[in-house]
Design a protein around this motif. Structure first.
Motif, short mmCIF file in Angstrom:
data_model
loop_
_atom_site.label_atom_id
_atom_site.label_comp_id
_atom_site.label_asym_id
_atom_site.label_seq_id
_atom_site.Cartn_x
_atom_site.Cartn_y
_atom_site.Cartn_z
N LEU A 16 0.77 -1.15 0.11
CA LEU A 16 0.01 0.05 -0.10
C LEU A 16 0.84 1.16 0.11
N LEU A 17 1.97 1.33 0.80
CA LEU A 17 2.81 2.39 0.76
C LEU A 17 3.44 2.42 -0.47
N GLU A 18 4.05 1.65 -1.20
CA GLU A 18 4.56 1.72 -2.39
C GLU A 18 3.89 2.32 -3.57
N SER A 19 2.42 2.06 -3.25
CA SER A 19 1.54 2.52 -4.35
C SER A 19 1.05 3.98 -4.03
N LEU A 20 0.87 4.17 -2.66
CA LEU A 20 0.61 5.66 -2.18
C LEU A 20 1.78 6.70 -2.57
N ASP A 21 3.14 6.04 -2.41
CA ASP A 21 4.12 7.10 -2.66
C ASP A 21 4.14 7.38 -4.09
N GLU A 22 3.87 6.41 -4.90
CA GLU A 22 4.10 6.59 -6.64
C GLU A 22 2.94 7.36 -6.94
N MET A 23 1.82 7.42 -6.24
CA MET A 23 0.50 8.15 -6.55
C MET A 23 0.58 9.42 -6.27
N VAL A 24 1.17 9.90 -5.15
CA VAL A 24 1.45 11.08 -4.62
C VAL A 24 2.42 11.94 -5.29
N LEU A 25 3.63 11.13 -5.82
CA LEU A 25 4.34 11.75 -6.59
C LEU A 25 4.08 12.25 -7.81
N GLY A 26 3.10 11.50 -8.56
CA GLY A 26 2.59 11.96 -9.58
C GLY A 26 1.51 13.01 -9.50
N ALA A 27 0.70 12.93 -8.53
CA ALA A 27 -0.05 14.10 -8.37
C ALA A 27 0.60 15.49 -8.08
N GLU A 28 1.70 15.24 -7.59
CA GLU A 28 2.76 16.62 -7.10
C GLU A 28 3.12 16.98 -8.47
N ASP A 29 3.47 16.41 -9.47
CA ASP A 29 3.92 16.85 -10.83
C ASP A 29 2.66 17.38 -11.66
N ARG A 30 1.43 16.92 -11.19
CA ARG A 30 0.27 17.47 -11.77
C ARG A 30 -0.33 18.75 -11.08
N LYS A 31 0.23 18.80 -9.98
CA LYS A 31 -0.22 19.79 -8.72
C LYS A 31 -1.36 19.63 -8.29
#
Length: 695
Positions: A16-31
């Motif tokens: 879950l934490l790996e999935s969450l980390d990747e998701m938040v990184l992508g969201a931060e790129d999209r702001k």
């Protein structure tokens, strides 16, 4: 049993934490977070909350619960509730939570005690929740206490009615059944499958999975299940009737309240468990719910097609398959069969070989995983270091789908992390103006790539930073006694100092480097799995660190060759061609020794007999055979006595006391057991080339 539960918990948390980390990184790129991201984060936190409560890790449950509540607000009001100037703070807060969970999981894995102090992260979460609700810190507790009373529905139902889910079932368990809250949660889980997902129903009390005090509420008021449609209620009714310990149940429905002249009090926020159904569009709730239900079903089917297996069991499987390969060779190549005409046996042996090959391929594929998860972790490192060092850097990932052995993937994670940190810390220039002055893009670039080349994987970390300063490296090497004054060192020799123990070009200790743990750790870790590390760099134009790693260390295709009375195995993937030449074709070069012309190019000849200083073996080139071999960019001709034949072999590691003599530097990478029980040395083409050139 407890160990199994802990193992399952840790596996789920890491996933879950790996999935969450990747998701938040992508969201931060999209702001911004998409609605799908918000729903998924809410689900992940709900899962972590429930699992942690079950394991009695109260602090983890509390943090997850508060983040779940925070994302309930965002889910209910949309990302518009989070002003653009607050979004960087939101991303930082989620990363802080991820780091907290990861640190706690690591402590559990190491058998250490969990952290008691969560005041800092809880204060940050509460503060941010107040900001997006426009509340002060003092207002929140009062509203939380008022929420249950404000949200109360029809008291005659014994539970809470809902306009969103108007069709209900009120369930009472047998008197004295005990653990009513857990029984209620298990019933809700069974109902969820019957009604195609949690978006089609909710229940009250909503926190039966994590709050033991709700058992008393269930005893007094019953457990209320509420559904989007009467059809879903009928499906759930069948589950309720079959469930154990059910005393009795009642059906109830929502009724529209009479219109009040006085303004109605502001409704409290629904419990987080209710949120899933509220995502349906008001105009067509059933259609939206059906669509989300279908998505859930497809995800569910996808999860059911996977199974997690302990890596030690795969190791055991590979060991057994390896022994089968050896035994099959012993049977089919038995000296007792020599000269006999056994057509039926030969046919059966051929079929056995085919099945054995398939078994090997399957057992090998079970251990093969892509490097994408390891690569994605580097995104987080670049992101955090960019903020702390004030450097703007883009990380480019290439070849994420490349697959290698699970054990090797785990072994290269730390080396890659150190290399990427190295590039960020003192590879990329300190400020953008220096890059602009050098004619570069002001934004730094680090490329992490992976690709297959036969029997090995090439992983490269390339940065476009300032590159290696030969004078600075050599000066540091001399001060540390690694280099001798008055000796001329080539550019390649100077770069090799970077791989020596304790060497660091940093002049001060930072959070990321300068602690005496340098590239030598990377080198030793990679070599422990049979790989090699090399560095290329040009001052002002960046640095490239290349890792060459075997696909697997278990089974390989090899060519058996003999030199005198000894048998060697050369990996098939390293052989470009096998040729027969006469002694007159050998060219004697004053500096490079013996050379042969193959395919319009000249290659040096390495005589296996002389290289290993063997007493027996052929001396005349015309009496033996030439293997044209290559590894990476290096090619040469290996002279042996004769070919024995191609054989799929099981790679056996050499004993530690043998490795201590540096035998790997002389072309020996392991050994294998032949069909007749003899041992064959497996040759490492790359190190043979290096040693022969040095000699």
């Amino acid at each position: 049993m407890a160990n199994d539960m802990m193992e399952a918990y840790l596996y789920e948390m890491n996933t879950l934490l790996e999935s969450l980390d990747e998701m938040v990184l992508g969201a931060e790129d999209r702001k911004t977070f998409s609605q799908e991201d918000v729903n998924e984060i809410f689900r992940i936190m709900h899962t972590i909350k429930g699992s942690s409560a079950m394991m009695e890790f109260d602090n983890l449950m509390t943090v997850a619960h508060r983040i779940e509540d925070m994302f309930f607000i965002i889910r209910d009001q949309g990302m518009e509730a989070v002003a653009e100037d607050l979004r960087p703070e939101l991303f930082d807060l989620i990363f802080q939570a991820i780091d907290y969970f990861k640190a706690e999981v690591e402590k559990l894995e190491n058998g250490d005690s969990l952290t008691d102090d969560i005041d800092n992260i809880m204060a940050n979460i509460n503060s941010f929740s107040n900001k997006i609700q426009g509340k002060s810190g003092e207002e929140e507790p009062a509203q939380e206490e008022a929420a249950p009373e404000e949200a109360s529905g029809d008291a005659g139902t014994g539970g809470r009615t809902s306009s969103q889910f108007p069709f209900g079932i009120q369930v009472f368990f047998d008197e004295g059944a005990g653990m009513e809250n857990l029984r209620a949660f298990m019933l809700a889980s069974a109902v969820k499958d019957a009604v195609d997902g949690e978006e089609n129903f909710d229940y009250y009390p909503a926190d039966v999975d994590s709050n033991a005090e709700t058992a008393a509420v269930v005893v007094d008021e019953g457990f209320s299940l509420r559904f989007l449609t009467d059809e879903f209620r009928q499906r759930a009714l069948a589950v309720v009737k079959d469930a154990g310990s059910i005393g009795h149940y009642n059906l109830f429905e929502y009724e529209e309240p009479e219109v009040q002249e006085a303004p109605a009090p502001k409704p409290a926020e629904p419990a987080p468990q209710q949120v899933a159904a509220q995502q349906s569009a008001p105009a067509a709730p059933q259609q939206a719910a059906a669509q989300q239900g279908n998505n859930n079903n497809s995800n569910k089917n996808q999860k059911e097609s996977l199974i997690s297996v302990n890596l030690s069991k795969l190791d055991e499987l590979n060991a057994v398959v390896g022994e089968i390969v050896i035994t099959e060779s012993m049977v089919t190549a038995s000296p007792d069969l020599e000269g006999l005409k056994l057509d039926n046996f030969t046919s059966a042996a051929r079929q056995l070989r085919s099945l054995t090959d398939q078994l090997q391929d399957v057992s090998m594929s079970l251990r093969m995983v892509s490097v994408s998860a390891t690569f994605q972790k580097m995104r987080r490192i670049v992101r955090d270091m960019s903020k702390k060092l004030g450097k703007e850097v883009n990380l480019v990932l290439e070849g994420e789908e490349t697959e290698i052995d699970k054990t090797i993937v785990d072994s290269i994670g730390d080396p890659l992390m150190h290399i990427v940190r190295n590039s960020m810390d003192h590879g990329i220039e300190e400020n953008a103006q220096d890059r602009i002055n050098a004619g570069k893009d002001p934004v730094g670039r680090i490329t992490l790539s992976a690709r297959h080349t036969g029997s090995e994987v090439i992983i490269e970390v390339i940065d476009d930073g300032q590159g290696a300063d030969d004078d600075a490296i050599l000066g540091k090497a001399m001060r540390q006694g690694l280099a001798m004054p008055g000796v001329e060192y080539s550019h390649k020799d100077i770069l090799n100092f970077l791989l020596m123990p304790g060497f660091s070009t940093n002049t001060e200790v930072t959070e990321y480097s300068g602690r005496g743990v340098g590239m030598d750790v990377v080198k030793s870790n990679v070599e422990s799995v049979g790989g090699t590390v090399s560095i290329t760099s040009e001052k002002g134009f960046g640095m490239t660190t290349t890792l060459k790693i075997p696909l697997t260390m278990a089974i390989m295709d090899g060519m058996e060759v003999s030199v005198g009375d000894s048998v060697f195995t050369v990996p098939i993937n390293n052989i470009r061609s096998i040729v027969k030449v006469e002694s007159g074709e050998v060219i004697h070069d004053a500096t490079k020794g013996e050379m042969l012309r193959v395919m319009d190019n000249f290659y040096s000849v390495v005589r296996a007999k002389e290289f290993y200083q063997m007493e027996s073996g052929k001396d005349e080139i015309g009496d033996g055979i030439i293997l044209w071999v290559e590894s990476g960019d290096n090619s040469f001709c290996l002279f042996v006595d004769k070919l024995i034949g191609e054989q799929q072999v099981v790679v056996k590691p050499l004993p530690d006391y043998v490795n201590n003599y540096g035998i790997r530097n002389y072309g020996v990478t392991g050994c294998t057991i032949l069909g007749n029980g003899d041992i064959s040395i497996i040759l490492d083409v790359a190190s043979i080339y290096t040693a022969s050139q040095a000699g």
